[in-house]
Design an enzyme around this catalytic site. Structure first.
Site, PDB file in Angstrom:
ATOM      1  CG  HIS A   1      -2.044  -0.794   0.967  1.00 50.39           C
ATOM      2  ND1 HIS A   1      -2.967  -0.581   0.338  1.00 50.39           N
ATOM      3  CD2 HIS A   1      -2.522  -1.258   1.950  1.00 50.39           C
ATOM      4  CE1 HIS A   1      -3.812  -1.209   0.521  1.00 50.39           C
ATOM      5  NE2 HIS A   1      -3.725  -2.157   1.485  1.00 50.39           N
TER       6      HIS A   1
ATOM      7  NE  ARG B   1      -0.464  -5.671 -15.898  1.00 52.74           N
ATOM      8  CZ  ARG B   1       1.229  -4.909 -16.105  1.00 52.74           C
ATOM      9  NH1 ARG B   1       1.034  -3.866 -16.292  1.00 52.74           N
ATOM     10  NH2 ARG B   1       1.986  -5.241 -16.431  1.00 52.74           N
TER      11      ARG B   1
ATOM     12  NE  ARG C   1      -1.862  -9.226 -18.442  1.00 58.02           N
ATOM     13  CZ  ARG C   1      -1.235  -9.515 -18.150  1.00 58.02           C
ATOM     14  NH1 ARG C   1       0.095 -10.045 -18.580  1.00 58.02           N
ATOM     15  NH2 ARG C   1      -1.860  -8.954 -17.102  1.00 58.02           N
TER      16      ARG C   1
ATOM     17  CD  GLU D   1       3.601 -13.383 -19.389  1.00 63.96           C
ATOM     18  OE1 GLU D   1       4.306 -12.333 -18.422  1.00 63.96           O
ATOM     19  OE2 GLU D   1       2.222 -13.785 -19.439  1.00 63.96           O
TER      20      GLU D   1
ATOM     21  CG  ASN E   1       7.351  -6.830 -15.492  1.00 65.39           C
ATOM     22  OD1 ASN E   1       8.105  -6.663 -15.422  1.00 65.39           O
ATOM     23  ND2 ASN E   1       5.723  -6.185 -15.615  1.00 65.39           N
ATOM     24  CG  ASP E   2       5.705 -12.839 -15.230  1.00 68.64           C
ATOM     25  OD1 ASP E   2       5.369 -12.795 -13.863  1.00 68.64           O
ATOM     26  OD2 ASP E   2       4.332 -12.283 -15.282  1.00 68.64           O
TER      27      ASP E   2
ATOM     28  NE  ARG F   1       5.355 -10.364 -11.407  1.00 63.93           N
ATOM     29  CZ  ARG F   1       5.110  -9.965 -12.413  1.00 63.93           C
ATOM     30  NH1 ARG F   1       4.559 -10.874 -13.384  1.00 63.93           N
ATOM     31  NH2 ARG F   1       4.466  -8.893 -12.479  1.00 63.93           N
TER      32      ARG F   1
ATOM     33  CB  CYS G   1       3.591  -5.422 -22.151  1.00 66.06           C
ATOM     34  SG  CYS G   1       3.422  -6.661 -21.673  1.00 66.06           S
TER      35      CYS G   1
END
Ligand code: PEP
Ligand code: MG
Length: 572
Positions: free
Chosen positions: A183, A293, A329, A430, A453-454, A464, A501
């Site tokens: 947060h 997303r 996606r 990915e 990222n993945d 991650r 991306c």
């Protein structure tokens, strides 16, 4: 001077006194601990709920709707009968009231956290936060807040504390715990203040420095300096000034399409995660959406979104971007994004489990409905919809994607519903197996979009979400770059475009290396596009070719960053 390092989660530089936040102790020694009746406890919980609602209202009035939603949810949690009942039971068993509330909240939070699910773990943090608020009311303890503009230092910083701090009093946030999805990280980004998390040794170093600790943090590099020397401050200050100048110059060239210094065009697209992104993407002249997303449609509710709801959501973005492509996606559910109503069995390795396209085995209809909605929304908005599947690992996965799409189209045709004539269909690369098989996958699809990222998490075998593995979560590591080069070669052989991306596309060093490697399109958070446009305009194709060749032969991510540094310095 002490120098520490953490995970950079919100960019910018801050310098100022440290304000140390400590959780209010709820032991017997703290405040009034007289026994409370259940009615008294309920009344205090109602008061806490009203305070939380008022806080949410204040935040909404100052355009902080995302944070406000946290407190709307907390206002419901604080009057939860289970929390009140458990606290009352503990009071009846002899526990001091504040301790009882604290322990009841802690038990509820621990139960959520033990489910090994990042979303529920975040809820656990809210339950703890609510417990701390009620315990403060029970013991009549007043929250201590900074009285001068400061950098908040804590183990973790609950949202209710940060939201209570008056605007202008929070210069930055540095936490010993935390992660980019905490947060506090979301808050820092929405306030535009720097934040660094996962700084091990932070609290001990602050204790040693005493109450007068002076702090400087760089939320772009993760640097944390305690009692910085004038030279260090000057270095950080010049970085801050440089970033400001870049932002200003970048705004001035927004209307020119992104290109290299020698004129070669690079397509800049926006990543889209919430409605807020539409306006920002259009403002920075994104040439479309490279990654929409869709998970946000599926989370925070008790059943899957209906086809009609999805048609409306996708249609709104299609209409906003008009002729510019929007790549939707398919829901990337699983991994760290769990959806309770799907009742997926617990897994010991969720990132290696039934995630995204792999859900087709259990929830095929959900994916077909999504594809139907995309097709109908495209037809109604008169655009050619683009769709891509996450977590594709094999040729069979691509065949499955095509079957799902064809099933969606055939069902719409047989019902006589309007639907897109054609759906441009691509895959995210990915998973390492997809990168290694890219030559075989390329002829089967319309485009590749690399999810760095993945891809990085799987190539480096580093979760991650684990801050202890930050050193391995480096998408510029040559191992990841070699996989990307392979994907580009596979795509080039059949002439399909390659986008990136993942977060690497929005990182200026990453963008230069990726374009050097032959990536055609960069899709990044709208806030990154201005700077990318400027950096790309200051380098030539020949220079990027050399950079890419050297990066592929480098030994570490740090070496690659060092290679890109002189080119980046040109735009600074
Ligand atoms: C990625 O993995 O790089 C990506 C863009 O997808 P996400 O971060 O949503 O998993
Ligand atoms: Mg991904």
């Amino acid at each position: 001077m002490t120098s520490l390092a953490g995970i950079p989660v919100a960019p910018g530089v801050a310098h100022g006194p440290a304000w140390r936040h400590r959780e209010h102790p709820t032991t017997a020694a703290s405040g009034s601990q007289a026994p409370l009746t259940v009615e008294q406890l309920q009344a205090l919980a109602e008061r806490a709920a009203r305070d939380l609602e008022a806080l949410a209202e204040r935040l909404r009035a100052s355009d902080r709707a995302q944070e406000a939603a946290i407190f709307d949810a907390q206002a419901l949690m604080v009057t939860d009968p289970a929390l009140i009942d458990d606290s009352t039971r503990r009071i009846a068993a002899g526990a001091p009231a504040a301790t009882a509330v604290h322990e009841a909240a802690e038990a509820a939070a621990a139960a959520l956290a033990s489910l090994d699910n990042e979303l529920l773990a975040a809820r656990a943090a809210d339950v703890r936060d609510v417990g701390a608020r009620l315990a403060r009311l029970v013991s009549d303890h007043r929250l201590e807040l900074p009285t001068a503009p400061s950098i908040a230092v804590a183990d973790d910083l609950p949202p209710s504390i940060t939201a209570e701090i008056a605007p202008g009093m929070l210069l930055g946030i540095v936490l010993q715990e935390g992660s980019p999805t905490a947060h506090a990280a979301i808050l820092a980004r929405s306030l535009g203040i720097p934040a660094v998390m996962g700084v091990s040794g932070l609290l001990e170093a602050i204790e040693d420095a005493g109450v007068t600790a002076d702090l400087a943090i760089d939320g772009t590099t993760g640097e944390v300096l305690l009692d910085p020397l004038p030279g260090d401050l000057a270095r950080l200050e010049s970085r801050r000034a440089g970033a400001g100048v870049i932002a200003e110059r970048a705004r001035a060239v927004r209307d020119r399409p992104a290109s290299l210094a020698d004129g070669e065009r690079v397509t800049l697209l926006a990543n889209w995660s919430s409605e807020r992104d539409t306006a920002q993407a259009l403002e920075v002249r994104a040439e479309g959406v490279g990654l929409y997303r869709t998970e946000f449609l599926f989370t925070g509710r008790s059943s899957t979104p209906s086809e009609a709801e999805q048609i409306e959501a996708y249609g709104a973005v299609f209409r906003a971007f008009g002729e510019r492509p929007v790549v939707i996606r398919l829901a990337d559910i699983g991994g760290d994004k769990q959806i309770p109503y799907l009742e997926l069995p617990p897994e010991s390795n969720p990132f290696l489990g039934v995630r995204a396209l792999r859900l087709a085995a259990r929830h095929r209809a959900m994916l077909v409905t999504q594809l139907r909605a995309i097709s109908v929304a495209g037809a109604l908005a008169r655009v050619v919809p683009h769709v891509m599947a996450p977590m594709v690992s094999t040729i069979e996965d691509v065949e499955l994607l095509h079957q799902l799409r064809d099933e969606a189209q055939a069902s719409l045709a047989s019902e006589g519903r309007p639907h897109a004539e054609r759906i441009v269909t691509g895959i995210m690369v990915e998973v390492p197996s997809a990168a290694l098989m890219s030559a075989e996958l390329a002829p089967l699809v319309d485009f590749f979009s690399i999810g760095t990222n993945d891809l990085t998490q799987y190539i480096m075998a580093a979760d991650r979400t684990n801050p202890d593995l930050a050193n391995l979560q480096e998408a510029l590591h040559p191992a990841v770059l070699r996989a990307i080069a392979m994907v580009v070669a596979g795509a080039d052989a059949v002439g399909i475009p390659v986008a990136v991306c993942g977060e690497l596309a929005g990182d200026p060093a990453g963008a230069l290396v990726l374009v050097g490697l032959g990536v055609d399109e960069l899709s990044a958070g709208p806030g990154s596009l201005d700077a990318l446009r400027l950096h790309l305009a200051s380098v030539t194709r020949a220079e990027l070719d050399v950079l890419a060749r050297q990066a592929l032969a480098a030994h570490s991510g740090a070496d690659v960053r060092a290679l890109a540094a002189p080119l980046l310095a040109r735009a600074e």
